[in-house]
Design a protein around this motif. Structure first.
Motif, PDB file in Angstrom:
ATOM      1  N   LEU A  20       1.083   6.901  -6.692  1.00 38.53           N
ATOM      2  CA  LEU A  20       0.046   7.725  -7.007  1.00 38.53           C
ATOM      3  C   LEU A  20      -0.145   8.972  -6.291  1.00 38.53           C
ATOM      4  O   LEU A  20      -0.929   9.838  -6.981  1.00 38.53           O
ATOM      5  CB  LEU A  20      -1.108   6.501  -6.891  1.00 38.53           C
ATOM      6  CG  LEU A  20      -1.256   5.477  -7.677  1.00 38.53           C
ATOM      7  CD1 LEU A  20      -2.330   4.530  -7.369  1.00 38.53           C
ATOM      8  CD2 LEU A  20      -1.723   5.759  -9.174  1.00 38.53           C
ATOM      9  N   VAL A  31      -3.149  10.938  -1.289  1.00 38.15           N
ATOM     10  CA  VAL A  31      -3.728  10.246  -2.294  1.00 38.15           C
ATOM     11  C   VAL A  31      -5.393  10.184  -1.963  1.00 38.15           C
ATOM     12  O   VAL A  31      -5.505   9.715  -0.883  1.00 38.15           O
ATOM     13  CB  VAL A  31      -3.083   8.907  -2.945  1.00 38.15           C
ATOM     14  CG1 VAL A  31      -3.317   7.919  -1.840  1.00 38.15           C
ATOM     15  CG2 VAL A  31      -3.580   8.457  -4.174  1.00 38.15           C
ATOM     16  N   GLU A  35       2.461   1.644  -3.275  1.00 38.46           N
ATOM     17  CA  GLU A  35       1.162   2.358  -4.258  1.00 38.46           C
ATOM     18  C   GLU A  35       1.033   3.795  -3.877  1.00 38.46           C
ATOM     19  O   GLU A  35       1.050   4.516  -4.867  1.00 38.46           O
ATOM     20  CB  GLU A  35       0.146   1.301  -4.403  1.00 38.46           C
ATOM     21  CG  GLU A  35       0.403   0.148  -5.065  1.00 38.46           C
ATOM     22  CD  GLU A  35       0.995  -0.071  -6.381  1.00 38.46           C
ATOM     23  OE1 GLU A  35       0.686   0.689  -7.259  1.00 38.46           O
ATOM     24  OE2 GLU A  35       1.896  -0.764  -6.545  1.00 38.46           O
ATOM     25  N   MET A  36       0.848   4.221  -2.716  1.00 37.75           N
ATOM     26  CA  MET A  36       0.672   5.489  -2.530  1.00 37.75           C
ATOM     27  C   MET A  36       1.777   6.423  -3.061  1.00 37.75           C
ATOM     28  O   MET A  36       1.600   7.601  -3.416  1.00 37.75           O
ATOM     29  CB  MET A  36       0.331   5.643  -0.960  1.00 37.75           C
ATOM     30  CG  MET A  36      -1.012   5.193  -0.329  1.00 37.75           C
ATOM     31  SD  MET A  36      -1.131   5.447   1.115  1.00 37.75           S
ATOM     32  CE  MET A  36      -1.338   7.234   1.265  1.00 37.75           C
ATOM     33  N   CYS A  79      -3.774  -1.508  -8.514  1.00 42.60           N
ATOM     34  CA  CYS A  79      -4.057  -1.606  -7.026  1.00 42.60           C
ATOM     35  C   CYS A  79      -5.091  -2.863  -6.996  1.00 42.60           C
ATOM     36  O   CYS A  79      -5.185  -3.446  -6.112  1.00 42.60           O
ATOM     37  CB  CYS A  79      -4.650  -0.420  -6.431  1.00 42.60           C
ATOM     38  SG  CYS A  79      -3.260   0.987  -6.061  1.00 42.60           S
ATOM     39  N   ASP A  95      -7.539   2.496  -9.219  1.00 41.61           N
ATOM     40  CA  ASP A  95      -6.472   2.148 -10.246  1.00 41.61           C
ATOM     41  C   ASP A  95      -6.295   0.672 -10.429  1.00 41.61           C
ATOM     42  O   ASP A  95      -6.617  -0.038  -9.626  1.00 41.61           O
ATOM     43  CB  ASP A  95      -5.193   2.542  -9.247  1.00 41.61           C
ATOM     44  CG  ASP A  95      -3.769   2.193  -9.830  1.00 41.61           C
ATOM     45  OD1 ASP A  95      -3.426   3.107 -10.907  1.00 41.61           O
ATOM     46  OD2 ASP A  95      -3.343   1.291  -9.404  1.00 41.61           O
ATOM     47  N   LEU A 102      -6.808   5.481  -5.495  1.00 46.17           N
ATOM     48  CA  LEU A 102      -6.486   4.175  -5.106  1.00 46.17           C
ATOM     49  C   LEU A 102      -7.317   2.990  -5.505  1.00 46.17           C
ATOM     50  O   LEU A 102      -7.079   2.146  -6.192  1.00 46.17           O
ATOM     51  CB  LEU A 102      -6.500   4.055  -3.764  1.00 46.17           C
ATOM     52  CG  LEU A 102      -4.954   4.654  -3.105  1.00 46.17           C
ATOM     53  CD1 LEU A 102      -5.072   4.559  -1.551  1.00 46.17           C
ATOM     54  CD2 LEU A 102      -3.788   3.887  -3.721  1.00 46.17           C
ATOM     55  N   LEU A 125      -8.846  -3.636  -0.385  1.00 46.35           N
ATOM     56  CA  LEU A 125      -8.023  -2.571  -0.266  1.00 46.35           C
ATOM     57  C   LEU A 125      -8.511  -1.802   1.138  1.00 46.35           C
ATOM     58  O   LEU A 125      -7.947  -1.241   1.839  1.00 46.35           O
ATOM     59  CB  LEU A 125      -8.347  -1.565  -1.330  1.00 46.35           C
ATOM     60  CG  LEU A 125      -7.910  -0.181  -1.327  1.00 46.35           C
ATOM     61  CD1 LEU A 125      -6.119  -0.089  -1.053  1.00 46.35           C
ATOM     62  CD2 LEU A 125      -8.232   0.625  -2.467  1.00 46.35           C
ATOM     63  N   LEU A 157       0.796  -1.047   0.172  1.00 44.99           N
ATOM     64  CA  LEU A 157       0.042   0.049  -0.010  1.00 44.99           C
ATOM     65  C   LEU A 157       0.686   1.108  -0.053  1.00 44.99           C
ATOM     66  O   LEU A 157       0.541   2.088  -0.994  1.00 44.99           O
ATOM     67  CB  LEU A 157      -0.891   0.081   1.332  1.00 44.99           C
ATOM     68  CG  LEU A 157      -1.806   1.128   1.379  1.00 44.99           C
ATOM     69  CD1 LEU A 157      -2.796   1.339   0.254  1.00 44.99           C
ATOM     70  CD2 LEU A 157      -2.399   1.191   2.810  1.00 44.99           C
TER      71      LEU A 157
END
Length: 79
Positions: free
Chosen positions: A17, A28, A13-14, A39, A36, A33, A46, A10
């Protein structure tokens, strides 16, 4: 998959993005999220991963439960 690993993903990915907010912390929107494609392929749940990260004080956001559509504009910040 273990929770610690998902929280680490996570954060990655943050970083991919997100962008710095006014306080300098990476932010974000939940909708970004959630929608995406990458993701979606990584996270089975999530919202559960976000809750686990919030519990561990890795991220902050307003509210307890985030729902797609209703909470798309909620900012999630890395601590």
């Amino acid at each position: 998959m273990n929770v610690e690993h998902e929280v680490k993903l996570l954060v990655e990915e943050m970083n991919r993005l997100g962008s710095p907010g006014p306080d300098g912390k990476l932010q974000v929107k939940f909708g970004v999220l959630f929608t995406d494609e990458r993701c979606a392929n990584i996270f089975e749940a999530l919202v559960g991963t976000l809750r686990a990260a919030k519990k561990r004080k890795i991220v902050t956001y307003d509210g307890e439960l985030l729902l797609q559509g209703v909470h798309d504009d909620v900012l999630i910040s890395l601590v």
